[in-house]
Design a protein around this motif. Sequence first.
Motif, PDB file in Angstrom:
ATOM      1  N   ARG A 258      46.410  57.555  29.648  1.00  0.00           N
ATOM      2  CA  ARG A 258      45.811  56.230  29.776  1.00  0.00           C
ATOM      3  C   ARG A 258      44.309  56.373  30.031  1.00  0.00           C
ATOM      4  O   ARG A 258      43.842  57.467  30.321  1.00  0.00           O
ATOM      5  N   PRO A 259      43.559  55.277  29.976  1.00  0.00           N
ATOM      6  CA  PRO A 259      42.121  55.399  30.277  1.00  0.00           C
ATOM      7  C   PRO A 259      41.851  55.929  31.676  1.00  0.00           C
ATOM      8  O   PRO A 259      40.924  56.715  31.888  1.00  0.00           O
ATOM      9  N   GLU A 267      46.270  48.527  32.020  1.00  0.00           N
ATOM     10  CA  GLU A 267      46.176  49.559  30.980  1.00  0.00           C
ATOM     11  C   GLU A 267      47.498  49.798  30.248  1.00  0.00           C
ATOM     12  O   GLU A 267      47.599  50.724  29.442  1.00  0.00           O
ATOM     13  N   GLU A 269      48.742  48.355  27.823  1.00  0.00           N
ATOM     14  CA  GLU A 269      48.582  48.250  26.365  1.00  0.00           C
ATOM     15  C   GLU A 269      47.539  49.229  25.832  1.00  0.00           C
ATOM     16  O   GLU A 269      47.160  49.153  24.657  1.00  0.00           O
ATOM     17  N   ARG A 270      47.102  50.138  26.692  1.00  0.00           N
ATOM     18  CA  ARG A 270      46.042  51.074  26.277  1.00  0.00           C
ATOM     19  C   ARG A 270      46.501  52.536  26.368  1.00  0.00           C
ATOM     20  O   ARG A 270      45.690  53.443  26.477  1.00  0.00           O
ATOM     21  N   LYS A 272      47.579  56.010  25.012  1.00  0.00           N
ATOM     22  CA  LYS A 272      47.153  56.707  23.795  1.00  0.00           C
ATOM     23  C   LYS A 272      48.274  56.723  22.756  1.00  0.00           C
ATOM     24  O   LYS A 272      49.456  56.870  23.074  1.00  0.00           O
TER      25      LYS A 272
END
Length: 431
Positions: A258-259, A267, A269-270, A272
């Motif tokens: 994740r970020p 996060e 929906e973020r 990788k």
Amino acid sequence: MPRALPRPTPSQLTWQRDELALFLHFGVNTFTDREWGDGREDPAIFNPAGLDARQWARAARAAGARALILTAKHHDGFCLWPSTLTTHSVASSPWRGGAGDVVRELTDACKQEGLRAGLYLSPWDRNAPVYGDSPRYNDFYCDQLTELLTRYGPIAEVWFDGANGEGPNGRRQVYDWPRVFSLVRRLQPQAVMFSDAGPDVRWCGNESGSAGDPNWATMDPAAVPYPGAPGDAVIAALQHGDPHGSVWRPAEVDVSIRPGWFYHPAEDERVKTVDALTDIWFASVGRNAKLLLNVPPTRDGLLHATDVARLAALRAHLTGVLGEDFAAGRRVQWRGRGPAATAGEVDLGRTVTAAVIRLEEDITQGQRVARYAVYGSVDGPWQELSRGTTIGHRKVDRFSPAPVRRLRVVVEEAIEPLPSRVRIGVYGPGN
């Protein structure tokens, strides 16, 4: 006479062959939605009601990982085990009625699932009142480390960094790294230690998921004198290693799925994509490094379903790409090409569509290859498919799919003559 090259210890060799481990950033930051805590968090916020370390371990095993590393203590100083040295721990939380121990649950789960356990103990502690009083805090830190290394059975990796972020107006702590390293050696002699300065495993110099190119497993220990040493020269040394280095200190690539490093609901929906994670795998494991992929537990104490699914999809994708080795069982004919160069040719027995080449040195004899090229042919002239620098434990190159019947691998440069042949695998483009 060839010089004696550094070689891995049995523990370093096991560590390298694992290829993938999962990092678990978990603690009070999970509940405050922060990345760095300030040490003033109320332990009462830590209450992961559904915590299931077996779920972590099963997801790791399903992903092909062979080890789990937990943040036993991050910079906020909150301990995920009931340390006798501070009240800033799970013992002061409502979780498990104050009788819980995340480190115990992690190590037990690893044993049950056949994984190796690792622990990160942040040297920076924003809660400990003795931080900044260097002798007293070094005693405190080593006492905490002793708790972790004597209560939970074998620990495969002890993870350190040089975190010391108080700034020019903050408390200045000088860490006694020689004492710390010797303590680990005494209490867990089979463990590998990770930090910028090793002594067993080094940081790759970034958190983007990419090892250096070239990437030597050997280092000059003077190039990175202590964890957290600053400077461009330090980063270059971490990224590339040193072909003339006197110690074996391979690179570990740490990156988050994740970020952020801790779980943040925003996060979800973020995470990788499989393509992004595949690129990371090729740039880490595929460049003679080990991948440490962070997958943070949620506030419930579980790995998020999206993350678990992404891990499984990554393994399925890599299995699809690397499932059939067209060179398996085929004889490779090797010919010398000078004092330190050699070439191997293999007839695959049929024309295939090749897109991936895997090369491996026998690193039990050290690392030697500095430059190579790969060529393919059907019946006509040789066509270059890929070229690269170091090989080491494993180098995996992708190239444009091409019809190949015969394959040639040319070691164009080596720092010493090769004591054994480079192992070769060739694969198609996958699904």
